[in-house]
Design an enzyme around this catalytic site. Structure first.
Site, PDB file in Angstrom:
ATOM      1  NE  ARG A 113      33.698  29.745  35.422  1.00 28.99           N
ATOM      2  CZ  ARG A 113      33.419  30.983  35.844  1.00 28.99           C
ATOM      3  NH1 ARG A 113      32.989  31.172  37.053  1.00 28.99           N
ATOM      4  NH2 ARG A 113      33.581  32.009  35.043  1.00 28.99           N
ATOM      5  NE  ARG A 156      51.163  53.671  38.554  1.00 29.65           N
ATOM      6  CZ  ARG A 156      51.439  53.580  37.259  1.00 29.65           C
ATOM      7  NH1 ARG A 156      50.457  53.552  36.366  1.00 29.65           N
ATOM      8  NH2 ARG A 156      52.678  53.510  36.842  1.00 29.65           N
ATOM      9  N   PRO A 196      41.189  32.169  44.861  1.00 28.97           N
ATOM     10  CG  PRO A 196      42.055  30.025  44.675  1.00 28.97           C
ATOM     11  CD  PRO A 196      41.184  31.020  43.981  1.00 28.97           C
ATOM     12  CD  GLU A 197      41.797  37.834  47.310  1.00 22.80           C
ATOM     13  OE1 GLU A 197      42.466  38.702  47.884  1.00 22.80           O
ATOM     14  OE2 GLU A 197      40.569  37.898  47.182  1.00 22.80           O
ATOM     15  CG  HIS A 244      34.492  19.750  38.053  1.00 24.57           C
ATOM     16  ND1 HIS A 244      34.002  20.079  36.812  1.00 24.57           N
ATOM     17  CD2 HIS A 244      33.426  19.701  38.880  1.00 24.57           C
ATOM     18  CE1 HIS A 244      32.676  20.218  36.892  1.00 24.57           C
ATOM     19  NE2 HIS A 244      32.302  20.001  38.132  1.00 24.57           N
TER      20      HIS A 244
END
Ligand SMILES: [Zn+2]
Length: 282
Positions: free
Chosen positions: A110, A153, A2-3, A91
């Site tokens: 996870r 950078r 998820p973002e 889960h």
């Protein structure tokens, strides 16, 4: 994983069900979720407290509870929140019982997802300050600001975009999509774009994140809505996960490569391969 758009989707769906309600009980089944805090300690602080607001910063979901108690959830790789699930999952890591009769399950195969307590609004600002850079939709995120962040950078622009301490909320999907729309190769040195490209990139970041929110996120693996439904932004990817397919713009075959340890998709016609870096190259 998820973002920003996925977490924002969850936040918008969850907000009407939780704001103004009390957290009656929080049952942390997996102590790793809130470690080093013990589940009983977390419960003692959180249970009985009213939810005053549900906010998002970067990929964090902030449960702003009474008396400046903040429960910060992070879904990490495979975390999902399910409201009133019909079945229990093997889960399930955490179950929250809310006033109003709702039950919320944090499901996470996870087990990288986390819940952290931060007490005090000032402490929350400090917490974010050490972890998160600018919010992509904030006014201060101008092309000049982006250019300043990237100045000097040499890391690949893709890695730069994934660094939450620079810009908050962008992950693998939206970085690939924003760079394709900008016509910039993911391996370009972050500080070496032309001024006009920072402007295009800033706009593309906002564009793809907005499109992701409009599509209620992307469900390429575990991400689900509160009711288990899938987001649809994966159907609108232009390059991400489209290795071997023709570019929508030019027909060149999209390549998959690894940049900064992450699977990365690129059209090397629309996103020209950078020249070998020279010392002092601008
Ligand atoms: Zn192309």
């Amino acid at each position: 994983m998820p973002e920003l758009p996925e977490v924002e989707t969850i936040r918008r769906q969850l907000e009407p069900a939780v704001v103004g309600e009390r957290i009656e009980e929080i049952d942390v089944l997996d102590p790793r979720w809130c470690a080093p805090l013990a589940p009983a300690e977390l419960r003692d602080v959180v249970a009985g407290r009213r939810v005053e607001a549900l906010r998002r910063r970067g990929k964090y979901l902030d449960w702003a509870l009474a008396a400046e108690v903040h429960l910060l959830m992070h879904l990490r790789m495979t975390g999902t929140l399910l409201l009133d699930p019909l079945q229990t999952s093997d889960h399930t890591r955490v179950v929250i019982s809310l006033g109003g009769g709702h039950r919320l399950a944090f499901v996470d195969p996870r087990r990288f997802g986390t819940g952290q307590l931060v007490i005090g609004d000032g402490a929350l600002e400090d917490f974010y300050a050490t972890r998160l850079g600018v919010e992509p939709f904030d006014d201060e995120f101008t092309p000049a600001h982006l250019r300043e962040l990237a100045r000097g950078r040499r890391a690949p622009i893709k890695s730069f975009l994934l660094d939450q301490r620079r810009i908050a909320g962008i992950g693998n999907i939206y970085a690939d999509e924003a760079l394709f729309r900008t016509g910039v190769h993911p391996r370009r040195a972050a500080g070496a774009l032309r001024p006009a490209q920072y402007e295009l990139l800033r706009d593309a970041i906002r564009e793809v994140l907005s499109a992701g929110i409009d599509a209620r996120g992307a469900s390429i693996d575990d991400f689900r809505h509160l009711d288990g439904a899938r987001g649809s932004f994966q159907d609108r990817f232009l390059v991400h996960r489209r290795g071997g397919e023709p570019c929508v713009r030019c027909g060149t075959t999209i390549r998959k490569m690894v940049v900064g340890g992450r699977g990365t998709y690129v059209c090397e016609h629309c996103q020209p391969v950078p020249r070998a870096r020279r010392a002092g190259a601008a």
